[in-house]
Design a protein around this motif. Structure first.
Motif, PDB file in Angstrom:
ATOM      1  N   ALA A  81      40.441 -59.989 -22.249  1.00  0.00           N
ATOM      2  CA  ALA A  81      41.387 -59.146 -23.002  1.00  0.00           C
ATOM      3  C   ALA A  81      42.374 -58.495 -22.025  1.00  0.00           C
ATOM      4  O   ALA A  81      43.402 -57.963 -22.429  1.00  0.00           O
ATOM      5  CB  ALA A  81      40.650 -58.072 -23.781  1.00  0.00           C
ATOM      6  N   ARG A  82      42.017 -58.554 -20.739  1.00  0.00           N
ATOM      7  CA  ARG A  82      42.906 -58.025 -19.695  1.00  0.00           C
ATOM      8  C   ARG A  82      43.165 -59.099 -18.645  1.00  0.00           C
ATOM      9  O   ARG A  82      43.378 -58.778 -17.469  1.00  0.00           O
ATOM     10  CB  ARG A  82      42.265 -56.788 -19.043  1.00  0.00           C
ATOM     11  CG  ARG A  82      42.019 -55.644 -20.015  1.00  0.00           C
ATOM     12  CD  ARG A  82      41.515 -54.384 -19.295  1.00  0.00           C
ATOM     13  NE  ARG A  82      40.128 -54.497 -18.920  1.00  0.00           N
ATOM     14  CZ  ARG A  82      39.636 -54.120 -17.737  1.00  0.00           C
ATOM     15  NH1 ARG A  82      40.420 -53.624 -16.814  1.00  0.00           N
ATOM     16  NH2 ARG A  82      38.357 -54.238 -17.481  1.00  0.00           N
ATOM     17  N   GLY A  83      43.139 -60.359 -19.063  1.00  0.00           N
ATOM     18  CA  GLY A  83      43.348 -61.415 -18.083  1.00  0.00           C
ATOM     19  C   GLY A  83      43.512 -62.766 -18.739  1.00  0.00           C
ATOM     20  O   GLY A  83      43.374 -62.901 -19.962  1.00  0.00           O
ATOM     21  N   PHE A 141      48.880 -56.974 -12.534  1.00  0.00           N
ATOM     22  CA  PHE A 141      49.994 -56.092 -12.924  1.00  0.00           C
ATOM     23  C   PHE A 141      49.326 -54.888 -13.586  1.00  0.00           C
ATOM     24  O   PHE A 141      49.327 -54.800 -14.808  1.00  0.00           O
ATOM     25  CB  PHE A 141      50.946 -56.783 -13.895  1.00  0.00           C
ATOM     26  CG  PHE A 141      51.037 -58.293 -13.747  1.00  0.00           C
ATOM     27  CD1 PHE A 141      51.262 -58.867 -12.505  1.00  0.00           C
ATOM     28  CD2 PHE A 141      50.892 -59.121 -14.848  1.00  0.00           C
ATOM     29  CE1 PHE A 141      51.334 -60.250 -12.368  1.00  0.00           C
ATOM     30  CE2 PHE A 141      50.967 -60.498 -14.719  1.00  0.00           C
ATOM     31  CZ  PHE A 141      51.182 -61.074 -13.480  1.00  0.00           C
ATOM     32  N   THR A 142      48.740 -54.033 -12.804  1.00  0.00           N
ATOM     33  CA  THR A 142      47.782 -52.983 -13.187  1.00  0.00           C
ATOM     34  C   THR A 142      46.442 -53.623 -13.585  1.00  0.00           C
ATOM     35  O   THR A 142      46.378 -54.827 -13.828  1.00  0.00           O
ATOM     36  CB  THR A 142      48.237 -52.036 -14.329  1.00  0.00           C
ATOM     37  OG1 THR A 142      48.020 -52.653 -15.595  1.00  0.00           O
ATOM     38  CG2 THR A 142      49.683 -51.590 -14.168  1.00  0.00           C
ATOM     39  N   GLN A 184      45.020 -53.564 -16.189  1.00  0.00           N
ATOM     40  CA  GLN A 184      45.038 -54.011 -17.583  1.00  0.00           C
ATOM     41  C   GLN A 184      45.500 -55.460 -17.747  1.00  0.00           C
ATOM     42  O   GLN A 184      45.465 -55.990 -18.858  1.00  0.00           O
ATOM     43  CB  GLN A 184      45.959 -53.101 -18.402  1.00  0.00           C
ATOM     44  CG  GLN A 184      45.449 -51.673 -18.540  1.00  0.00           C
ATOM     45  CD  GLN A 184      44.109 -51.622 -19.228  1.00  0.00           C
ATOM     46  OE1 GLN A 184      43.113 -51.182 -18.648  1.00  0.00           O
ATOM     47  NE2 GLN A 184      44.063 -52.113 -20.448  1.00  0.00           N
ATOM     48  N   ASP A 185      45.978 -56.067 -16.680  1.00  0.00           N
ATOM     49  CA  ASP A 185      46.516 -57.432 -16.793  1.00  0.00           C
ATOM     50  C   ASP A 185      46.314 -58.121 -15.441  1.00  0.00           C
ATOM     51  O   ASP A 185      47.138 -58.009 -14.549  1.00  0.00           O
ATOM     52  CB  ASP A 185      47.996 -57.364 -17.189  1.00  0.00           C
ATOM     53  CG  ASP A 185      48.560 -58.721 -17.612  1.00  0.00           C
ATOM     54  OD1 ASP A 185      47.881 -59.748 -17.396  1.00  0.00           O
ATOM     55  OD2 ASP A 185      49.685 -58.751 -18.166  1.00  0.00           O
ATOM     56  N   ARG A 241      45.419 -61.697 -13.728  1.00  0.00           N
ATOM     57  CA  ARG A 241      45.407 -63.128 -14.050  1.00  0.00           C
ATOM     58  C   ARG A 241      44.879 -63.969 -12.895  1.00  0.00           C
ATOM     59  O   ARG A 241      45.090 -63.624 -11.739  1.00  0.00           O
ATOM     60  CB  ARG A 241      46.825 -63.571 -14.433  1.00  0.00           C
ATOM     61  CG  ARG A 241      47.387 -62.679 -15.541  1.00  0.00           C
ATOM     62  CD  ARG A 241      48.726 -63.155 -16.054  1.00  0.00           C
ATOM     63  NE  ARG A 241      49.257 -62.181 -17.004  1.00  0.00           N
ATOM     64  CZ  ARG A 241      50.419 -62.308 -17.648  1.00  0.00           C
ATOM     65  NH1 ARG A 241      51.166 -63.377 -17.460  1.00  0.00           N
ATOM     66  NH2 ARG A 241      50.824 -61.376 -18.484  1.00  0.00           N
TER      67      ARG A 241
END
Lengths: 506, 506
Positions: free
Chosen positions: A213-215, A228-229, A231-232, A234
């Motif tokens: 959900a964050r990747g 990118f914080t 929260q994201d 990848r």
């Protein structure tokens, strides 16, 4: 938010944007977009530098009082600003120009396997990096100034004895292994469907605790993790239909990086403590080496362990019944832990990888120190490969030209791979000592307790501590190779039926 | 580069970065990333505004002399700067806050089909947009100031008589069609594999001339096209397994937009003439309406023509043998040109789409003019749907709450859809007049001659000309609905066996 926090948040946003632009360029962008993308990256980089060097930012950092964490952020910002100010604008510009030219020439030189083509650019690159080291300043060796960009606080003085000890251990261990029969591993090169590889790799990453959900997982020529914080975050992998280990262990490796980033405390988002201000990179991990310790811990200590495959091999076999129908857990475990000297670093196994790293570190340190001339580099490379790995280098493409790093101006990053191995074992040993029940949980396929311990002790802190501070807080001591050597001796001693007492270097 | 060019290039880079961040958010970003992304967008937007309003930028624009194109760029920059300066900072801030709140409340109100929930926010939004119109200034109606943001130069004075004429034409034509038997179109809702839909849609886009070395096709909830210079122009589509037309015509539509962007002269990259400085959007097309003229030209004039399917239906049938085995070219052509009044704009056919647009334009103009109160909006909406489309609106979700535009603060963008239809027919008629052999080429599936003519006459110019200037240069006259009405009469007259003389409104 006070003025310092507001300005730091803006700078972190810009670093995240740089990361997004780079992620897109490496995973999604059509070929035609590259020149425009380079300009967009240059524009955002220049704006970020401007914000960093705005006297009002420095002034805002000087006014920070309050929590310890906030003061550390301010100190790190002030140190980065001071370093940036010491680098002449002209040198930054020359380095940027040379990097893009050198990477292009290097790619052609490698394709032609002709070191002579690349040598003049490498000479210039070494020269500019020596100038950079002089500008940044150092106490001992000029290489220290460059090391510091990747592994704050690490010096040649610490590194050399550590590497000497590793080499004195690894080379005899490798020789002993080479005297033993090799297990079969041919089945790793059978046909494995790309879609299944991707699905399974992602499922195993999620099982470790990677939060999608964050990747997300994509494909790229060279696997990487980028955030990118928290929260994201990848990751990418490279899928080859006739090589199972690439995507599988590559994904577990990047998952380790990603869980580090996802585990940073939310309060550190958009602060200096998730910003590499000198590297212009948004990152939550304390250093390159610390980051690598986590990718290697999850990939090697967990992902290549016997317990892991005793649990997960049936799932793998069910996914690839044709390729793995005649293979059992023990054979698979042995195959993915085969040690075999090879010419190419990125294809090396866990043990010989360090030898690849150490030869590069020795050579780049000598180049920066003026102790080795660029023209003598291929011969020095080939001699070292012969001495450590026992192999003849047939051409420059499979020798001194194989890595992009030097053409990209990266001197001082190589050591962090091996530092990561050393740290991984120190952290893992500390975890097992502090939570003796962890190993039983792992044997049941429960990764949350380990992830929880790592998050509490390492991940949540972001870049609050230097690697040395963090290591000392968590393990009670600085860099110490013993846990790593014990692990290697134990693992390969058993895999290759060695008399491990003989191989140990205590 | 002179100072103005350098500053304009930097601003265009920032607009491209905003576009990339938005593309990623809509196609790739994991859900967890949205809050951080909003902050990254806000940071880049603020920096762009700062660069635009830097007095040195205005000064640099005033110093521009030289080519006509360069002077136009400077004039456009000066006009945008003047407009931005007229908007009070407080109003910009209030609008930004209200937009994010209103979109959230709108989504909940639509889900609950309760206009009352949304009404207070819409009232405030109308009020702020009237303030915006006053700040921007206008000669005739306040709505003109907002129209100008999307379609420079368009006024209520031009728009209303044009729309009256369209309505007077469309409503009787629709009634006549409704008296005729409908063709079957049930097969469009059979099962169509998602992967095949995507592959075929992209192949047809490439056949039109979409260059995938400078573009790519992804999936998103709402299809769109977006560019980061002409070198990287991306499109998306929405694939539904039980609705073939969605992805198919959606892709052809976005392909029209994309080929416009890809056809801009390279020299205009990174200039004001590929920047929407007020909208903070990197775009090469002259206006929203001009852009829409190209998406509709390629989707409708070409992609829904008999000649097109006579050529391409066999390929479609071969791709979906089960779903289309019992369908022939004529039946398919009729099915994808079915006219049937519906409640939802985005599902409307080519003819009734204009009626959906015109009712929105009438209502939003009255709201901005203070001639209609927000509380009276649903009743006015429902009455207009009844009068034009002959349908009862059963609830607000399928009525006044269906579109996101007003909650996003977009007043003045709706007309551009219908303006696009009108322009498309004007441009297409001009192309056929100037290159009579075009139709034969199209009948052979050769799209390069049409694309070449459009590129030479429209695409290459980017935003050099206003929509009116461009239309006049290319067709010899301003907005003129006659070619569009002739096209509709001809097409539907034949499809529905109408006595077209009776329906025409000349």
């Amino acid at each position: 938010m006070n003025d310092f926090q507001r300005r730091s948040a803006e700078i972190n946003d810009l670093l995240c944007v740089l990361n997004i632009l780079n992620w897109d360029a490496r995973t999604q962008m059509p070929a035609g977009g590259s020149a425009a993308r380079a300009q967009q990256l240059a524009t955002i980089s220049a704006l970020t530098q401007e914000k960093l060097l705005d006297p009002a930012y420095e002034a805002s950092a000087r006014e920070v009082g309050g929590s310890d964490v906030e003061e550390r952020a301010a100190q790190q910002a002030l140190a980065a600003i001071a370093a940036l100010k010491r680098i002449p604008t002209q040198l930054t510009r020359e380095l940027a120009l040379l990097k893009s030219e050198a990477q292009e020439v290097w790619a052609r030189a490698r394709a032609a396997s002709d070191f002579g083509m690349f040598a003049p650019l490498l000479t210039r690159m070494v020269d500019l990096n020596r100038q950079l080291a002089e500008a940044l300043g150092y106490d001992g060796h000029p290489y220290d100034a460059l090391l510091n960009l990747y592994e704050p606080g690490l010096t040649v003085e610490t590194l050399l004895p550590l590497f000497d000890r590793l080499r004195a251990h690894h080379v005899p261990l490798l020789r002993a292994i080479q005297e033993q029969p090799q297990p079969r591993s041919d089945f790793l090169n059978r046909s494995y469907g790309a879609a299944e590889q991707k699905r399974l790799s992602l499922a195993l990453a999620q099982k470790f605790g990677y939060d999608t959900a964050r990747g997300r997982l994509d494909e790229s020529a060279h696997p990487f993790e980028i955030s990118f914080t928290r929260q994201d975050v990848r990751i990418t992998t490279r899928i080859q239909e006739n090589f199972l280990s690439g995507a599988l262990f590559g994904t577990l490796h990047e998952t380790g990086h990603a869980m580090y980033e996802q585990g940073v405390r939310p309060e550190l988002s958009r602060t200096v403590l998730t910003s590499d201000l000198l590297g212009l990179y948004a990152v939550g991990g304390a250093s390159y080496g610390t980051h690598e310790s986590q990718s290697r811990l999850w990939e090697n200590r967990i992902g290549r362990s016997r317990a892991y495959w005793e649990l997960h091999f049936p799932q793998l076999q069910a996914t690839f019944p044709e390729a793995l129908g005649d293979v059992d857990t023990a054979a698979f475990y042995r195959a993915v832990n085969t040690v075999r000297p090879s010419l190419i670093r990125v294809e090396a196994d866990e043990l010989t990888y360090d030898l690849h790293i150490m030869l590069r570190v020795e050579l780049e340190r000598a180049l920066i120190g003026g102790e080795l001339a660029v023209e003598d580099l291929p011969a020095a490379w080939n001699a070292r490969v012969k001495a450590d790995l026992g192999l003849e280098v047939p051409d420059d493409a499979r020798g001194v030209l194989q890595d992009i790093h030097w053409s990209a101006g990266m001197f001082g990053s190589f050591p962090t791979y091996t530092i990561g191995n050393v740290m991984a074992s120190q952290f893992y040993a500390a975890a097992l000592e502090q939570r003796p029940q962890l190993e039983e949980a792992l044997a049941r396929g429960e990764y949350a307790p380990l992830l929880g311990w790592l998050t509490d002790n390492i991940y949540q802190h972001g870049r609050t501590y230097t690697p040395h501070e963090l290591l000392t807080r968590v393990t009670g001591r600085g860099l110490d190779p013993q846990p790593y050597l014990d692990y290697l001796d134990g693992k390969y001693g058993e895999l290759y039926s060695l008399d491990t007492q003989e191989e140990q270097t205590r």
